[in-house]
Structure formats: structure tokens, C-alpha cells
Design a protein around this motif. Structure first.
Motif, PDB file in Angstrom:
ATOM      1  N   SER A  35      -0.795  20.920   6.390  1.00 44.49           N
ATOM      2  CA  SER A  35       0.448  21.185   7.101  1.00 44.49           C
ATOM      3  C   SER A  35       0.667  20.206   8.238  1.00 44.49           C
ATOM      4  O   SER A  35      -0.270  19.591   8.752  1.00 44.49           O
ATOM      5  CB  SER A  35       0.453  22.602   7.674  1.00 44.49           C
ATOM      6  OG  SER A  35       0.403  23.584   6.655  1.00 44.49           O
ATOM      7  N   TRP A  36       1.925  20.108   8.629  1.00 43.63           N
ATOM      8  CA  TRP A  36       2.325  19.462   9.869  1.00 43.63           C
ATOM      9  C   TRP A  36       3.008  20.497  10.749  1.00 43.63           C
ATOM     10  O   TRP A  36       3.838  21.282  10.278  1.00 43.63           O
ATOM     11  CB  TRP A  36       3.301  18.319   9.623  1.00 43.63           C
ATOM     12  CG  TRP A  36       2.719  17.125   8.944  1.00 43.63           C
ATOM     13  CD1 TRP A  36       2.727  16.847   7.617  1.00 43.63           C
ATOM     14  CD2 TRP A  36       2.043  16.031   9.579  1.00 43.63           C
ATOM     15  NE1 TRP A  36       2.108  15.644   7.377  1.00 43.63           N
ATOM     16  CE2 TRP A  36       1.678  15.125   8.561  1.00 43.63           C
ATOM     17  CE3 TRP A  36       1.722  15.732  10.906  1.00 43.63           C
ATOM     18  CZ2 TRP A  36       0.995  13.930   8.841  1.00 43.63           C
ATOM     19  CZ3 TRP A  36       1.042  14.553  11.178  1.00 43.63           C
ATOM     20  CH2 TRP A  36       0.684  13.672  10.149  1.00 43.63           C
ATOM     21  N   VAL A  37       2.648  20.497  12.015  1.00 44.16           N
ATOM     22  CA  VAL A  37       3.351  21.277  13.024  1.00 44.16           C
ATOM     23  C   VAL A  37       3.679  20.341  14.166  1.00 44.16           C
ATOM     24  O   VAL A  37       3.120  19.248  14.263  1.00 44.16           O
ATOM     25  CB  VAL A  37       2.529  22.482  13.522  1.00 44.16           C
ATOM     26  CG1 VAL A  37       2.197  23.428  12.370  1.00 44.16           C
ATOM     27  CG2 VAL A  37       1.245  22.015  14.220  1.00 44.16           C
ATOM     28  N   GLU A  46       5.894  24.491  16.473  1.00 52.53           N
ATOM     29  CA  GLU A  46       6.880  24.710  15.428  1.00 52.53           C
ATOM     30  C   GLU A  46       6.332  24.178  14.111  1.00 52.53           C
ATOM     31  O   GLU A  46       5.938  23.014  14.019  1.00 52.53           O
ATOM     32  CB  GLU A  46       8.195  24.003  15.771  1.00 52.53           C
ATOM     33  CG  GLU A  46       9.270  24.154  14.711  1.00 52.53           C
ATOM     34  CD  GLU A  46      10.522  23.356  15.032  1.00 52.53           C
ATOM     35  OE1 GLU A  46      11.597  23.709  14.498  1.00 52.53           O
ATOM     36  OE2 GLU A  46      10.436  22.398  15.819  1.00 52.53           O
ATOM     37  N   TRP A  47       6.320  25.022  13.099  1.00 52.53           N
ATOM     38  CA  TRP A  47       5.886  24.586  11.788  1.00 52.53           C
ATOM     39  C   TRP A  47       6.906  23.629  11.186  1.00 52.53           C
ATOM     40  O   TRP A  47       8.119  23.876  11.236  1.00 52.53           O
ATOM     41  CB  TRP A  47       5.691  25.793  10.869  1.00 52.53           C
ATOM     42  CG  TRP A  47       5.422  25.415   9.453  1.00 52.53           C
ATOM     43  CD1 TRP A  47       4.306  24.822   8.944  1.00 52.53           C
ATOM     44  CD2 TRP A  47       6.310  25.610   8.354  1.00 52.53           C
ATOM     45  NE1 TRP A  47       4.440  24.630   7.594  1.00 52.53           N
ATOM     46  CE2 TRP A  47       5.657  25.107   7.204  1.00 52.53           C
ATOM     47  CE3 TRP A  47       7.582  26.166   8.225  1.00 52.53           C
ATOM     48  CZ2 TRP A  47       6.248  25.139   5.945  1.00 52.53           C
ATOM     49  CZ3 TRP A  47       8.165  26.206   6.973  1.00 52.53           C
ATOM     50  CH2 TRP A  47       7.498  25.689   5.850  1.00 52.53           C
ATOM     51  N   SER A  50       4.417  22.032   4.762  1.00 55.76           N
ATOM     52  CA  SER A  50       3.108  22.262   4.168  1.00 55.76           C
ATOM     53  C   SER A  50       3.104  21.766   2.734  1.00 55.76           C
ATOM     54  O   SER A  50       4.144  21.727   2.069  1.00 55.76           O
ATOM     55  CB  SER A  50       2.732  23.743   4.185  1.00 55.76           C
ATOM     56  OG  SER A  50       2.576  24.220   5.508  1.00 55.76           O
ATOM     57  N   TRP A 107      -7.365  21.320  12.988  1.00 58.49           N
ATOM     58  CA  TRP A 107      -6.205  20.572  13.452  1.00 58.49           C
ATOM     59  C   TRP A 107      -6.628  19.278  14.123  1.00 58.49           C
ATOM     60  O   TRP A 107      -7.690  19.200  14.733  1.00 58.49           O
ATOM     61  CB  TRP A 107      -5.381  21.413  14.434  1.00 58.49           C
ATOM     62  CG  TRP A 107      -4.825  22.634  13.784  1.00 58.49           C
ATOM     63  CD1 TRP A 107      -5.378  23.871  13.771  1.00 58.49           C
ATOM     64  CD2 TRP A 107      -3.618  22.715  13.019  1.00 58.49           C
ATOM     65  NE1 TRP A 107      -4.580  24.736  13.045  1.00 58.49           N
ATOM     66  CE2 TRP A 107      -3.501  24.055  12.576  1.00 58.49           C
ATOM     67  CE3 TRP A 107      -2.631  21.792  12.671  1.00 58.49           C
ATOM     68  CZ2 TRP A 107      -2.436  24.491  11.804  1.00 58.49           C
ATOM     69  CZ3 TRP A 107      -1.564  22.217  11.897  1.00 58.49           C
ATOM     70  CH2 TRP A 107      -1.471  23.559  11.475  1.00 58.49           C
TER      71      TRP A 107
END
Length: 117
Positions: A35-37, A46-47, A50, A107
Motif C-alpha cells: 500500500s501507499w498512504v 490518508e490511504w 493498495s 512501513w
């Protein structure tokens, strides 16, 4: 040791593009959801997006859909986020993450994106 290292951030003009990279190591790449947030100044996490490499499924937050593309390069254990049509609202620190289960989440340290003229 699980490691995730983001790169590719920087200063870009509104309407421009950037491609973020997340180099990973220490885990089986295809066994994890990726994922990137992001976190903008003064705001919470903030998501963004994914991807699940083992199923090729991808998901995007509504504001990113059509502008951002998440992808992987399995041979390099690398996650990407192609960002197009950037606006000032996209300015944030972007983090990549890997999740193998509820007790197996990791992360990176983030890479900063600044969208400004």
C-alpha cells in the motif's frame, strides 16, 4: 529484517507527474499486500492505494482514481506509484507499506512530494 525504502519524491509543478518507488527486502514480496498512504501537513494519514501482487487486485482512494497507478516489479521487489495530474492537494509525505497479516505490518520512512509553482 523487513525494510521498505521510498524514493522519487520532490518538487513538481501543478499538473505534473512523479513516480514514487518503494524498494523492499526481508519478506516474501508476493505474500504481502502492498500500500501507499500519505500525510499532508497538518492532516492525518490518508490511504492512497493498495495492490495484491498474488491476485493482481488494485484499489484506489476516490480522489486518486484515474490519476494514480500502483504497480509492482517482482524481480526487483519494488512497489511503484505513478502520479499524474498532480495538484497542491497531493503535497504530502508518501509512505509505502507491506501487510502480511494483522501482526505483520511494516512501513517505510516516507518520501516528500511538494506540488507547487
Amino acid at each position: 529484517e523487513v525494510q521498505l525504502v521510498e524514493s522519487g519524491g520532490g518538487l513538481v509543478q501543478p499538473g505534473g507527474s512523479l513516480r514514487l518507488s518503494c524498494a523492499t527486502s526481508g519478506f516474501k514480496f508476493d505474500d504481502y499486500g502492498l500500500s501507499w498512504v500519505r500525510q499532508a501537513p497538518g492532516k492525518g494519514l490518508e490511504w492512497v492505494s493498495s495492490i495484491y501482487p498474488y491476485s493482481t487486485s488494485t484499489y484506489y482512494a476516490d480522489s486518486m482514481k484515474g490519476r494514480f497507478t500502483i504497480s509492482t516489479e517482482d524481480a526487483k521487489n519494488t512497489l511503484y506509484l505513478q502520479m499524474n495530474e498532480l495538484t497542491a492537494e497531493d503535497s504530502a509525505v508518501y509512505y509505502c507499506g507491506a501487510k502480511g497479516g494483522e501482526l505483520d505490518q511494516h512501513w517505510g520512512q516516507g518520501t516528500e512530494v511538494i506540488v507547487s509553482s
